[in-house]
Design a protein around this motif. Structure first.
Motif, PDB file in Angstrom:
ATOM      1  N   LEU A  71       0.831  -1.206   0.000  1.00 30.74           N
ATOM      2  CA  LEU A  71       0.000   0.000   0.000  1.00 30.74           C
ATOM      3  C   LEU A  71       0.865   1.255   0.000  1.00 30.74           C
ATOM      4  O   LEU A  71       0.556   2.221  -0.705  1.00 30.74           O
ATOM      5  CB  LEU A  71      -0.942   0.017   1.203  1.00 30.74           C
ATOM      6  CG  LEU A  71      -2.157  -0.885   1.110  1.00 30.74           C
ATOM      7  CD1 LEU A  71      -2.966  -0.826   2.401  1.00 30.74           C
ATOM      8  CD2 LEU A  71      -3.026  -0.526  -0.079  1.00 30.74           C
ATOM      9  N   ARG A  72       1.943   1.248   0.770  1.00 32.83           N
ATOM     10  CA  ARG A  72       2.862   2.399   0.765  1.00 32.83           C
ATOM     11  C   ARG A  72       3.365   2.658  -0.650  1.00 32.83           C
ATOM     12  O   ARG A  72       3.375   3.795  -1.125  1.00 32.83           O
ATOM     13  CB  ARG A  72       4.054   2.138   1.680  1.00 32.83           C
ATOM     14  CG  ARG A  72       3.856   2.450   3.105  1.00 32.83           C
ATOM     15  CD  ARG A  72       5.138   2.168   3.855  1.00 32.83           C
ATOM     16  NE  ARG A  72       5.138   2.811   5.147  1.00 32.83           N
ATOM     17  CZ  ARG A  72       6.028   2.540   6.076  1.00 32.83           C
ATOM     18  NH1 ARG A  72       6.968   1.636   5.873  1.00 32.83           N
ATOM     19  NH2 ARG A  72       5.979   3.172   7.238  1.00 32.83           N
ATOM     20  N   ALA A  73       3.804   1.601  -1.329  1.00 26.13           N
ATOM     21  CA  ALA A  73       4.326   1.756  -2.693  1.00 26.13           C
ATOM     22  C   ALA A  73       3.239   2.221  -3.651  1.00 26.13           C
ATOM     23  O   ALA A  73       3.477   3.069  -4.518  1.00 26.13           O
ATOM     24  CB  ALA A  73       4.933   0.429  -3.165  1.00 26.13           C
ATOM     25  N   SER A  74       2.043   1.697  -3.490  1.00 22.25           N
ATOM     26  CA  SER A  74       0.922   2.091  -4.342  1.00 22.25           C
ATOM     27  C   SER A  74       0.589   3.570  -4.154  1.00 22.25           C
ATOM     28  O   SER A  74       0.393   4.303  -5.133  1.00 22.25           O
ATOM     29  CB  SER A  74      -0.303   1.229  -4.024  1.00 22.25           C
ATOM     30  OG  SER A  74      -1.434   1.698  -4.705  1.00 22.25           O
ATOM     31  N   VAL A  75       0.527   4.013  -2.904  1.00 18.93           N
ATOM     32  CA  VAL A  75       0.204   5.415  -2.635  1.00 18.93           C
ATOM     33  C   VAL A  75       1.289   6.319  -3.215  1.00 18.93           C
ATOM     34  O   VAL A  75       0.983   7.362  -3.800  1.00 18.93           O
ATOM     35  CB  VAL A  75       0.003   5.653  -1.119  1.00 18.93           C
ATOM     36  CG1 VAL A  75      -0.117   7.140  -0.803  1.00 18.93           C
ATOM     37  CG2 VAL A  75      -1.239   4.910  -0.632  1.00 18.93           C
ATOM     38  N   ARG A  76       2.550   5.926  -3.084  1.00 24.26           N
ATOM     39  CA  ARG A  76       3.632   6.728  -3.682  1.00 24.26           C
ATOM     40  C   ARG A  76       3.455   6.833  -5.189  1.00 24.26           C
ATOM     41  O   ARG A  76       3.589   7.914  -5.763  1.00 24.26           O
ATOM     42  CB  ARG A  76       5.003   6.117  -3.364  1.00 24.26           C
ATOM     43  CG  ARG A  76       5.540   6.494  -2.003  1.00 24.26           C
ATOM     44  CD  ARG A  76       7.009   6.148  -1.851  1.00 24.26           C
ATOM     45  NE  ARG A  76       7.305   4.747  -2.030  1.00 24.26           N
ATOM     46  CZ  ARG A  76       7.291   3.836  -1.066  1.00 24.26           C
ATOM     47  NH1 ARG A  76       6.981   4.188   0.170  1.00 24.26           N
ATOM     48  NH2 ARG A  76       7.578   2.585  -1.309  1.00 24.26           N
ATOM     49  N   GLU A  77       3.156   5.711  -5.837  1.00 25.32           N
ATOM     50  CA  GLU A  77       2.979   5.750  -7.290  1.00 25.32           C
ATOM     51  C   GLU A  77       1.767   6.604  -7.673  1.00 25.32           C
ATOM     52  O   GLU A  77       1.830   7.386  -8.619  1.00 25.32           O
ATOM     53  CB  GLU A  77       2.826   4.353  -7.882  1.00 25.32           C
ATOM     54  CG  GLU A  77       2.599   4.438  -9.384  1.00 25.32           C
ATOM     55  CD  GLU A  77       2.684   3.122 -10.099  1.00 25.32           C
ATOM     56  OE1 GLU A  77       1.706   2.787 -10.797  1.00 25.32           O
ATOM     57  OE2 GLU A  77       3.718   2.446  -9.969  1.00 25.32           O
ATOM     58  N   HIS A  78       0.675   6.450  -6.958  1.00 21.10           N
ATOM     59  CA  HIS A  78      -0.514   7.237  -7.267  1.00 21.10           C
ATOM     60  C   HIS A  78      -0.289   8.726  -6.979  1.00 21.10           C
ATOM     61  O   HIS A  78      -0.851   9.584  -7.652  1.00 21.10           O
ATOM     62  CB  HIS A  78      -1.727   6.713  -6.503  1.00 21.10           C
ATOM     63  CG  HIS A  78      -2.291   5.471  -7.104  1.00 21.10           C
ATOM     64  ND1 HIS A  78      -1.762   4.227  -6.884  1.00 21.10           N
ATOM     65  CD2 HIS A  78      -3.327   5.291  -7.944  1.00 21.10           C
ATOM     66  CE1 HIS A  78      -2.459   3.325  -7.554  1.00 21.10           C
ATOM     67  NE2 HIS A  78      -3.416   3.942  -8.217  1.00 21.10           N
ATOM     68  N   ALA A  79       0.540   9.039  -5.989  1.00 17.26           N
ATOM     69  CA  ALA A  79       0.844  10.442  -5.696  1.00 17.26           C
ATOM     70  C   ALA A  79       1.608  11.080  -6.855  1.00 17.26           C
ATOM     71  O   ALA A  79       1.421  12.255  -7.152  1.00 17.26           O
ATOM     72  CB  ALA A  79       1.643  10.553  -4.397  1.00 17.26           C
ATOM     73  N   ASP A  80       2.450  10.295  -7.526  1.00 19.21           N
ATOM     74  CA  ASP A  80       3.171  10.807  -8.700  1.00 19.21           C
ATOM     75  C   ASP A  80       2.201  11.139  -9.821  1.00 19.21           C
ATOM     76  O   ASP A  80       2.437  12.065 -10.589  1.00 19.21           O
ATOM     77  CB  ASP A  80       4.188   9.781  -9.209  1.00 19.21           C
ATOM     78  CG  ASP A  80       5.360   9.610  -8.267  1.00 19.21           C
ATOM     79  OD1 ASP A  80       5.556  10.479  -7.396  1.00 19.21           O
ATOM     80  OD2 ASP A  80       6.070   8.605  -8.399  1.00 19.21           O
ATOM     81  N   GLY A  81       1.135  10.359  -9.910  1.00 16.93           N
ATOM     82  CA  GLY A  81       0.078  10.649 -10.866  1.00 16.93           C
ATOM     83  C   GLY A  81       0.310  10.155 -12.273  1.00 16.93           C
ATOM     84  O   GLY A  81      -0.627  10.067 -13.059  1.00 16.93           O
ATOM     85  N   GLU A  82       1.524   9.844 -12.610  1.00 17.31           N
ATOM     86  CA  GLU A  82       1.815   9.462 -13.992  1.00 17.31           C
ATOM     87  C   GLU A  82       1.146   8.137 -14.350  1.00 17.31           C
ATOM     88  O   GLU A  82       1.300   7.136 -13.666  1.00 17.31           O
ATOM     89  CB  GLU A  82       3.329   9.329 -14.197  1.00 17.31           C
ATOM     90  CG  GLU A  82       3.712   9.238 -15.643  1.00 17.31           C
ATOM     91  CD  GLU A  82       5.191   9.424 -15.846  1.00 17.31           C
ATOM     92  OE1 GLU A  82       5.739   8.738 -16.721  1.00 17.31           O
ATOM     93  OE2 GLU A  82       5.791  10.243 -15.134  1.00 17.31           O
ATOM     94  N   GLY A  83       0.347   8.180 -15.410  1.00 20.16           N
ATOM     95  CA  GLY A  83      -0.306   6.971 -15.896  1.00 20.16           C
ATOM     96  C   GLY A  83      -1.594   6.611 -15.174  1.00 20.16           C
ATOM     97  O   GLY A  83      -2.176   5.570 -15.443  1.00 20.16           O
TER      98      GLY A  83
END
Length: 165
Positions: free
Chosen positions: A60-72
Motif C-alpha cells: 500500500l505504501r508503494a501504491s500510494v507513492r505511485e498514485h501520488a506521482d500521478g503518472e499513468g
C-alpha cells in the motif's frame, strides 16, 4: 500473470513480473484471497494464500507513492484507490472503490467534496473523466500515506504481522 481487461482498461497480458510494479501482485493476491471467485479448481482461500499484513501495508505504501506521482493514472482512480487503502488500514478488509469512497466521504468531511467528485468522474468513460484539482488530490494522497504509516506503526506495536486496527 498480470492481466488487465475491461471496457476502460488497456488490454494487457504479461507473464514477466518485471513489467509491472511489484506492489500490484501483493495487493491483487490479498484481494483475491478475500473476495476471489473460482473460475476453475478448488476454493480460492485454499488456492491463494493471503499475504501477511506487513507485506500488504508495504505494498500500500508503494501504491500510494505511485498514485501520488500521478503518472499513468486518472485522478479519480488515484483518489478511489486511496480510499480503498484507508479502509483496508482501518478494517483489514478490502472494499470496492465506491463503497470505500462512501466510507471515507462519510468520515472525512474535509475530503468529502474531492471524494464525491472522484465518484462522479469514475462513472464516466475513462476518456471523459473529470479533471480534479491536482493540489487537492496530492493533499488527499499525503493524508492517505499518513494513514498507511499509522497502520504500519500499529501493526508493529501489536507485535505481529496480523495486527489490525
Amino acid at each position: 500473470m498480470d492481466l488487465n481487461t475491461g471496457p476502460s482498461l488497456p488490454e494487457r497480458v504479461s507473464y514477466d513480473p518485471a513489467e509491472s510494479p511489484a506492489f500490484w501482485y501483493v495487493l491483487d493476491r490479498s484481494l483475491a484471497h478475500q473476495s476471489g471467485l473460482v473460475l476453475f479448481g478448488g476454493p480460492v482461500r485454499e488456492v491463494i494464500a493471503a499475504p501477511e499484513r506487513p507485506a500488504v501495508l508495504a505494498a500500500l505504501r508503494a501504491s500510494v507513492r505511485e498514485h501520488a506521482d500521478g503518472e499513468g493514472h486518472v485522478a479519480d482512480n488515484r483518489v478511489l484507490n486511496g480510499c480503498r487503502s484507508v479502509v483496508y488500514c482501518r478494517t483489514g478488509r478490502w472494499r470496492a472503490k465506491r463503497g470505500a469512497a462512501g466510507e471515507v466521504a462519510a468520515s472525512e468531511e474535509a475530503f468529502r467534496p474531492l471524494v464525491e467528485a472522484a465518484l462522479r468522474s469514475f462513472e464516466r468513460p475513462r476518456e471523459t473523466a473529470l479533471t480534479l484539482p491536482e493540489a487537492r488530490v496530492r493533499d488527499f494522497l499525503a493524508w492517505v500515506a499518513e494513514r498507511v504509516d499509522e497502520a504500519v506503526e500499529a501493526a508493529g506495536a501489536e507485535g505481529g504481522p496480523t495486527g489490525s486496527r
